[in-house]
Design a protein around this motif. Sequence first.
Motif, PDB file in Angstrom:
ATOM      1  N   THR A 142      -1.547   5.734  -2.035  1.00 62.13           N
ATOM      2  CA  THR A 142      -1.629   4.353  -1.638  1.00 62.13           C
ATOM      3  C   THR A 142      -2.932   3.774  -1.688  1.00 62.13           C
ATOM      4  N   VAL A 183      10.155   1.087  -0.315  1.00 62.29           N
ATOM      5  CA  VAL A 183      10.121   0.490   1.017  1.00 62.29           C
ATOM      6  C   VAL A 183      10.620  -1.061   0.821  1.00 62.29           C
ATOM      7  N   SER A 187       7.468  -4.675   4.352  1.00 66.78           N
ATOM      8  CA  SER A 187       6.747  -3.402   5.144  1.00 66.78           C
ATOM      9  C   SER A 187       5.514  -3.883   5.173  1.00 66.78           C
ATOM     10  N   ASN A 188       4.760  -2.902   5.873  1.00 71.80           N
ATOM     11  CA  ASN A 188       3.335  -3.128   5.834  1.00 71.80           C
ATOM     12  C   ASN A 188       2.666  -2.844   4.690  1.00 71.80           C
ATOM     13  N   GLU A 261       3.442   2.572   5.433  1.00 69.01           N
ATOM     14  CA  GLU A 261       4.309   3.531   5.850  1.00 69.01           C
ATOM     15  C   GLU A 261       4.293   4.917   4.957  1.00 69.01           C
ATOM     16  N   THR A 262       3.846   4.978   3.865  1.00 69.70           N
ATOM     17  CA  THR A 262       3.806   6.242   3.077  1.00 69.70           C
ATOM     18  C   THR A 262       2.332   6.329   2.461  1.00 69.70           C
TER      19      THR A 262
END
Length: 493
Positions: A142, A183, A187-188, A261-262
């Motif tokens: 990420t 996602v 999402s964030n 989230e990941t």
Amino acid sequence: MNAIKESLFSSEKFPIGLIVGIVALIGILLLPTPEGLTIAGHRVLAILVFAVLVWISEAVTYEASSIMIMGLLVFLIGTSPSLTNPEAAWGTSASMSLALTGFGNSALALVTAALFLAACMTYTGLDKRIALRTMNLVGTSTKSIYMGTMLVIVVLSLVVPSATARSAAMLPIVLGMILAFGVDRRSNLGAGLMIVVAQGISIWNVGIQTAAAQNLLTVGFMEKMLGERVAWSDWLIAGTPWSIIMSLVLLVVVFKLLPPETQQLQGGKATVQKQLAELGVMSSAQKRLLFVTMILIGFWATEGKLHNFNTTATTTVALAVLLTPKIGVIAWKDIQSRVPWGTVIVFGVGISLGTALLQTKAGEWLGQQIIVNTGIDAFGPLMIFAVLAAFLIIIHLGFASATALSSSMIPIMISLLQNIPGDINRLGMTMVLGFVVSYGFILPVNAPQNMVCLGTETFNAKQFAKVGILITIIGYVLMLVFAATYWQWIGVM
């Protein structure tokens, strides 16, 4: 009868912002001309207030309001007493020349050429290829994707002189990366990546002179009012360190406020490679465009050091090459539909309005009033910058265009600096105040690239402001640190 009333008084026919602007214009014109201010200057200030209100409210399009401003300049100044002979009027011939003066400014030629160059990038697909190649260099974590996104922004800022065009080039790539993570786009991760695109583009508008129209407008006012300009390389030396630091700050802030989230991308790099494969080998047109662009950047970077050709001249020659049959990459019929001609009109009228403030002595009078009423002339260069920068950041909240903000405020800033006694580097101070014009971080409506990214529905205004307020505060403080140290060391302050 009701239909007639509805037609006459509907908000579509009479936008509230336009009504307020007209009322303010008339109200100021009816006031007695202040002592020391010329009648023509009084009328130009009325036009300026009208312009600011209409631009802030977006009551009509920027293009339409620019034509209105031009008409007001022609007739209100044309019927004013001449500065050299108060017994005679300026005349509409002289005021028309004044209203059109912005269209003969070298900065406008540079903006037009820059827009043409951006059109060449999108037409050939070179912008997307550069973005994908850059993204392909990063890893699959990420953090790597965030860093890669920022790297793409930096590279495109050098070769695509349009913030809106850069955001448009980034969208399909970044959206593809979000999908690759598996996602939701709200999402964030989705919100964070897209906010990085919007905010990152604004950050690099500061570091590179040709990255944004407002920078070129500032350069135009420098030439017109100060008689000199800042070279592309000198702007880069002054602005790039701030942009590099703020790029890292932006990534940290987004990670903290919108934690993804990941942590690992599943198939993301494969997505990029797939899109690259779909593009195929680099076309002959893309190779020629890349070759011309790299030579052009070389000329920009060595201006005043290896040669004396300014940015406008070299960019115009590059454009001529790109339009040459068999040698170039695009035909006129293809480019004319891709250039936002309204931007050219807004830019030209903006310079004309600034020139009118100068020639009617309105800017000088306004600068003197600010000095008298604030006591800013007693401050040192650092405090002067701190006060004026804070003012520009606050007033930018009301503007949807940094170009409009620059058109209305930079001439006033220059006039104010010219009226402050003491040892001030007015050219350098104008440049760093021009940096602040790019602070469109807080509201999505404060910059076109923000709105382009908002249209993806990956984030909302609250998330954007949450990041933007912190970036604005940190960026402002960092500029004060630069003003007290680095910019003094290189002779800017």
